[in-house]
Scaffold this active site. Structure first.
Site, PDB file in Angstrom:
ATOM      1  N   ASP A   8       0.796  -1.228   0.000  1.00 36.92           N
ATOM      2  CA  ASP A   8       0.000   0.000   0.000  1.00 36.92           C
ATOM      3  C   ASP A   8       0.827   1.276   0.000  1.00 36.92           C
ATOM      4  OD1 ASP A   8      -2.385  -1.383   0.026  1.00 36.92           O
ATOM      5  OD2 ASP A   8      -2.555  -1.380   2.206  1.00 36.92           O
ATOM      6  N   TYR A  44     -12.787  -2.015  -2.846  1.00 38.85           N
ATOM      7  CA  TYR A  44     -13.304  -0.818  -2.195  1.00 38.85           C
ATOM      8  C   TYR A  44     -14.488  -0.263  -2.996  1.00 38.85           C
ATOM      9  CZ  TYR A  44      -9.342  -0.136   1.039  1.00 38.85           C
ATOM     10  OH  TYR A  44      -8.433  -0.258   2.057  1.00 38.85           O
TER      11      TYR A  44
END
Length: 469
Positions: free
Chosen positions: A151, A406
């Site tokens: 990330d 997401y």
């Protein structure tokens, strides 16, 4: 008529014609001077005073050419003022959601130079919508794409394109960021960009293309923000930021920003126990967010932000059909509005919901355990009645055999109401698809509709066997 009379008559006519020509020249001169000075002035309807055009932010520059005999004059029409957005219109009444956009980034990556991304979102200025994502500093068909499942790296940047345009090599890199949020206040874009070391990151606030402010990590544990649009009302933009543990208590603050400058910071208050990755929308005169509890709850926390006095309230979505993943099955899950449900609360996924009177519209993965499939529906009483479970108007966006990720909300102002739209991240590559070494995504976007609609499924659609390794 004798010769003297003829001479007098001709002289009189000539004098008359000369007088008329003289008066016409005076009229032309007056008109020319008036129009010349008019091009530098605007009439203000508020107080009838004249003000210069130059300092006013304009939407467009229109030039008219006015012809008077042999004289050409350029007259600039003063444009209308650009104002801050206030989002005061009511929310649109909808029956469900209709397809709006799909960028097919992964499929296109099989034969073109497309960025490796994750954490996408959508936000609109008053005239156009844009898609954002956090790039990994590489294209997919590039050895640097190996191990892009991580990330936070210093190479990640916020990308911005018109909605529907994949992130090609010509894409603008707005800022350095491994966490971000963006919104338009009616005059210019605000970008909140977080980057740096996990234990001492920096959030930069970029307004109208200029760095205006910054803030450092306050808990020294991965400062992070929404990964979807922030919201601006009458020039004040709000963004929710968290610093601290992802699986225990963390320190969440709501920042109030005006033209890129932090003007106030409020701590989270209310009954929400853990707040991350909020999906926020204007709910005039304030801002409302539905977030991710990564510690205790599979029911989603709500954060209500008062833009005028900077006060904060928080609770949880009442619907017993909960929105996070993982979660219990619908027969066993619960939510009682105030507290986390302590049902598979550890871990989670960014998502969204929004109120519709006493009801709630929401989206979630179809799978109860993994980021697979995606569905939307309305829960009657889901905003106000504890543990309500009456579901209507269910739609499948991505079938359960395909991956999702997401999701988040964005708002679009129409002529008479504010419409709610959402996007779904369609993740491909690692960890699940181990034939390749990269992790990236495409997106699909839907918007609320008051009309009828059909059925379908809109997965990423790339054949992993055709993709670069």
């Amino acid at each position: 008529m004798n010769p003297n009379q003829k001479i007098i008559t001709i002289g009189s006519v000539s004098l008359t014609i000369a007088t008329i020509c003289f008066l016409m020249q005076i009229a032309i001169l007056v008109t020319t001077v008036t129009l010349h000075f008019k091009q530098y002035e605007c009439d203000s309807p508020a107080n009838n005073q004249v003000m210069p055009c130059e300092p006013i932010i304009i939407e467009r520059n229109i030039t008219e050419i006015v012809y008077l005999t042999n004289t050409t004059i350029e007259k600039e029409i003063c444009p209308k003022l650009v104002e801050y957005r206030n989002w005061s219109k009511p929310q649109c009444k909808i029956t469900g959601f209709a397809p709006f956009s799909k960028d097919n980034s992964i499929r296109l990556s099989a034969g073109g130079d497309i960025w490796v991304t994750r954490e996408p979102y959508v936000s609109c200025d008053p005239g156009k919508c844009y898609q954002f994502a956090l790039g990994q500093g590489t294209t997919l068909d590039n050895k640097h794409s190996n191990d892009t499942i991580h990330d936070r790296t210093p190479h990640r940047t916020l990308l911005m394109n018109e909605l529907g345009v994949p992130f090609h090599l010509g894409t603008r890199q707005v800022c350095i960021a491994w966490s971000s949020s963006s919104c338009h206040d009616g005059k210019a874009w605000l970008h909140v960009c977080v980057t740096g070391y996990d234990k001492n990151a920096t959030a930069s606030f970029i307004y109208d293309g200029r760095l205006v402010d910054s803030i450092g990590s306050w808990s020294k544990n991965i400062l992070r923000t929404q990964e979807s649009e922030c919201v601006c009302i009458n020039g004040t933009c709000t963004v929710v930021m968290t610093d601290g543990s992802a699986s225990e208590r963390a320190d969440t603050k709501i920042l109030f920003i005006e033209e890129g400058k932090i003007v106030h910071i409020s701590p989270l208050s209310g009954s929400a126990q853990h707040v991350e990755e909020c999906s926020c929308y204007p709910r005039y005169p304030g801002v409302r967010c539905v977030c991710r509890d990564n510690w205790k709850g599979s029911n989603r926390p709500i954060v209500d932000i008062n833009v005028k006095d900077y006060s904060i309230a928080s609770s949880y979505v009442c619907s017993g059909l909960v929105g996070d993943t993982p979660r219990k099955n619908d027969r066993s899950s619960s939510s009682y509005c105030r507290n986390p449900n302590n049902e598979k609360g550890n871990h989670g996924v960014k998502g969204w919901a929004f109120d519709d009177g006493n009801d709630v519209w929401m989206g979630r993965t179809i799978s109860e355990e993994s980021r697979s499939g995606y569905e939307t529906f309305k829960v009657i009483g889901g905003w106000s009645t504890p543990n309500s479970k009456l579901q209507i108007n269910r739609q499948v966006i991505v079938d359960s055999d395909n991956r999702s990720g997401y999701s988040g909300i964005f708002s679009v102002e129409g002529k008479s109401c504010i419409n709610r739209c959402f996007y779904v991240e369609l993740i491909r590559g690692r960890e699940q698809e181990t034939r390749v070494w990269w992790t990236s995504n495409s997106i699909v976007v839907f918007c609320g509709t008051s009309g009828t609609y059909g059925t379908g499924s809109w997965p990423d659609g790339a054949d992993i066997n055709l993709m670069p390794i």
